[in-house]
Design a protein around this motif. Structure first.
Motif, short mmCIF file in Angstrom:
data_model
loop_
_atom_site.label_atom_id
_atom_site.label_comp_id
_atom_site.label_asym_id
_atom_site.label_seq_id
_atom_site.Cartn_x
_atom_site.Cartn_y
_atom_site.Cartn_z
N LEU A 77 31.11 -33.95 4.01
CA LEU A 77 31.38 -33.70 5.43
C LEU A 77 31.28 -32.22 5.80
CD1 LEU A 77 34.45 -36.07 5.85
CD2 LEU A 77 32.12 -36.43 6.71
N SER A 78 31.26 -31.37 4.79
CA SER A 78 31.22 -29.94 4.98
C SER A 78 29.78 -29.46 5.16
CB SER A 78 31.85 -29.24 3.77
OG SER A 78 31.98 -27.87 3.96
N PHE A 79 29.55 -28.62 6.14
CA PHE A 79 28.20 -28.12 6.42
C PHE A 79 27.57 -27.48 5.18
CE2 PHE A 79 25.40 -24.64 7.82
CZ PHE A 79 24.42 -25.40 8.45
N ASP A 80 28.38 -26.75 4.42
CA ASP A 80 27.86 -26.05 3.24
C ASP A 80 27.77 -26.94 2.00
OD1 ASP A 80 30.51 -26.37 2.56
OD2 ASP A 80 30.94 -24.24 2.33
N ARG A 81 28.23 -28.19 2.10
CA ARG A 81 28.22 -29.17 1.01
C ARG A 81 29.03 -28.74 -0.22
NH1 ARG A 81 27.43 -32.60 4.50
NH2 ARG A 81 25.35 -33.30 5.00
N ALA A 82 29.77 -27.64 -0.07
CA ALA A 82 30.64 -27.20 -1.16
C ALA A 82 32.12 -27.30 -0.78
CB ALA A 82 30.32 -25.75 -1.55
N GLY A 83 32.39 -27.58 0.49
CA GLY A 83 33.77 -27.75 0.94
C GLY A 83 34.40 -26.53 1.59
N TRP A 131 37.71 -23.48 18.99
CA TRP A 131 36.39 -23.64 18.35
C TRP A 131 36.47 -23.50 16.84
CZ3 TRP A 131 32.66 -26.15 20.49
CH2 TRP A 131 32.62 -26.24 21.88
N ALA A 132 37.48 -22.82 16.31
CA ALA A 132 37.65 -22.72 14.85
C ALA A 132 38.03 -24.05 14.24
CB ALA A 132 38.71 -21.67 14.52
N PHE A 136 30.90 -27.61 12.18
CA PHE A 136 29.59 -27.14 12.61
C PHE A 136 28.75 -28.31 13.13
CE2 PHE A 136 25.14 -26.05 11.89
CZ PHE A 136 25.05 -24.87 12.61
N ALA A 137 28.81 -29.45 12.43
CA ALA A 137 28.03 -30.64 12.83
C ALA A 137 28.48 -31.20 14.17
CB ALA A 137 28.15 -31.71 11.76
N ASP A 138 29.67 -30.83 14.62
CA ASP A 138 30.21 -31.34 15.88
C ASP A 138 30.17 -30.32 17.02
OD1 ASP A 138 30.81 -33.83 14.78
OD2 ASP A 138 32.80 -33.17 14.12
N LEU A 139 29.46 -29.21 16.83
CA LEU A 139 29.43 -28.18 17.88
C LEU A 139 28.72 -28.68 19.14
CD1 LEU A 139 28.80 -24.90 15.88
CD2 LEU A 139 30.91 -25.64 17.01
N ALA A 140 27.65 -29.42 19.00
CA ALA A 140 26.89 -29.88 20.18
C ALA A 140 27.50 -31.13 20.82
CB ALA A 140 25.43 -30.11 19.83
N PRO A 141 27.83 -32.17 20.03
CA PRO A 141 28.37 -33.38 20.66
C PRO A 141 29.77 -33.13 21.22
CG PRO A 141 27.90 -33.76 18.32
CD PRO A 141 27.67 -32.32 18.60
N LYS A 149 34.71 -31.94 19.81
CA LYS A 149 35.34 -32.84 18.85
C LYS A 149 36.16 -32.03 17.85
CE LYS A 149 31.89 -36.47 19.08
NZ LYS A 149 30.97 -37.30 18.29
N VAL A 150 37.40 -31.83 18.19
CA VAL A 150 38.31 -31.02 17.40
C VAL A 150 38.81 -31.82 16.20
CG1 VAL A 150 40.57 -29.87 17.46
CG2 VAL A 150 39.04 -29.73 19.44
N MET A 151 38.81 -31.19 15.02
CA MET A 151 39.38 -31.82 13.83
C MET A 151 40.89 -31.86 14.00
SD MET A 151 36.91 -32.63 11.77
CE MET A 151 37.63 -32.81 10.13
N ARG A 152 41.50 -32.91 13.47
CA ARG A 152 42.96 -32.98 13.52
C ARG A 152 43.52 -33.56 12.24
NH1 ARG A 152 44.35 -37.33 18.25
NH2 ARG A 152 42.34 -38.33 18.33
#
Length: 168
Positions: A77-83, A131-132, A136-141, A149-152
């Protein structure tokens, strides 16, 4: 006889910042997650994840195989694939104000407060904090109301980590 369709009424507190008001098990889990974030190694999240009898959910409706490694899920799920993105998001989310959510007899705590009580940022600092908390994958939608789409993170009053996902 028809089954009851009554649902428990949900009440959401005003945003709170004072972590000392959290129940001790919730505070302890929050501290463990933040300590894992401080290491910079996604593997360190395994400790707070494994505190639960049942693993927290990291995606809605995902069809991961039973027994899937939660750390591998977080890496995917992480943009960098390393977490590293996930660690950064968890830290950002848990350092924001939170709310207490009561649904019938069940009580939980959710970060950040603006995922449940959305208000426009009052200043540039609040906008950056919001925004923090967005992958990254949810910046546009955006969600149905046009908000990011804020993580919670949701934690039961008993200290059980229920989820870490976006507000969609």
């Amino acid at each position: 006889m028809k089954p009851s369709t009554k649902q428990a009424v949900e009440t959401i507190s005003e945003p709170m910042r004072d972590v000392e008001t959290l129940p001790a098990p919730v505070r302890a889990l929050r501290d463990k997650i933040l300590a894992a974030c401080d290491t910079g190694d996604i593997e360190a999240l395994r400790i707070p994840i494994d505190w639960n009898e049942v693993r927290p959910l990291f995606e809605r409706g995902a069809r991961r195989p039973a027994g899937a490694d939660p750390i591998e899920t977080l890496k995917s799920l992480s943009f960098d694939r390393a977490g590293r993105e996930i660690l950064s998001l968890a830290r950002a989310v848990l350092t924001q104000p939170f709310v207490r959510v009561k649904r019938g007899p069940f009580e939980s705590y959710e970060w950040p407060a603006y995922a449940r009580r959305p208000t426009p940022p009052a200043n540039e600092e609040e906008a950056r904090a919001l925004w923090a908390c967005v992958r990254f994958a949810d910046l546009a939608p955006s969600d149905a109301q046009g908000r990011p789409k804020v993580m919670r993170i949701g934690v039961g009053a008993d200290g059980v980590w229920h989820y870490f996902w976006n507000a969609d």
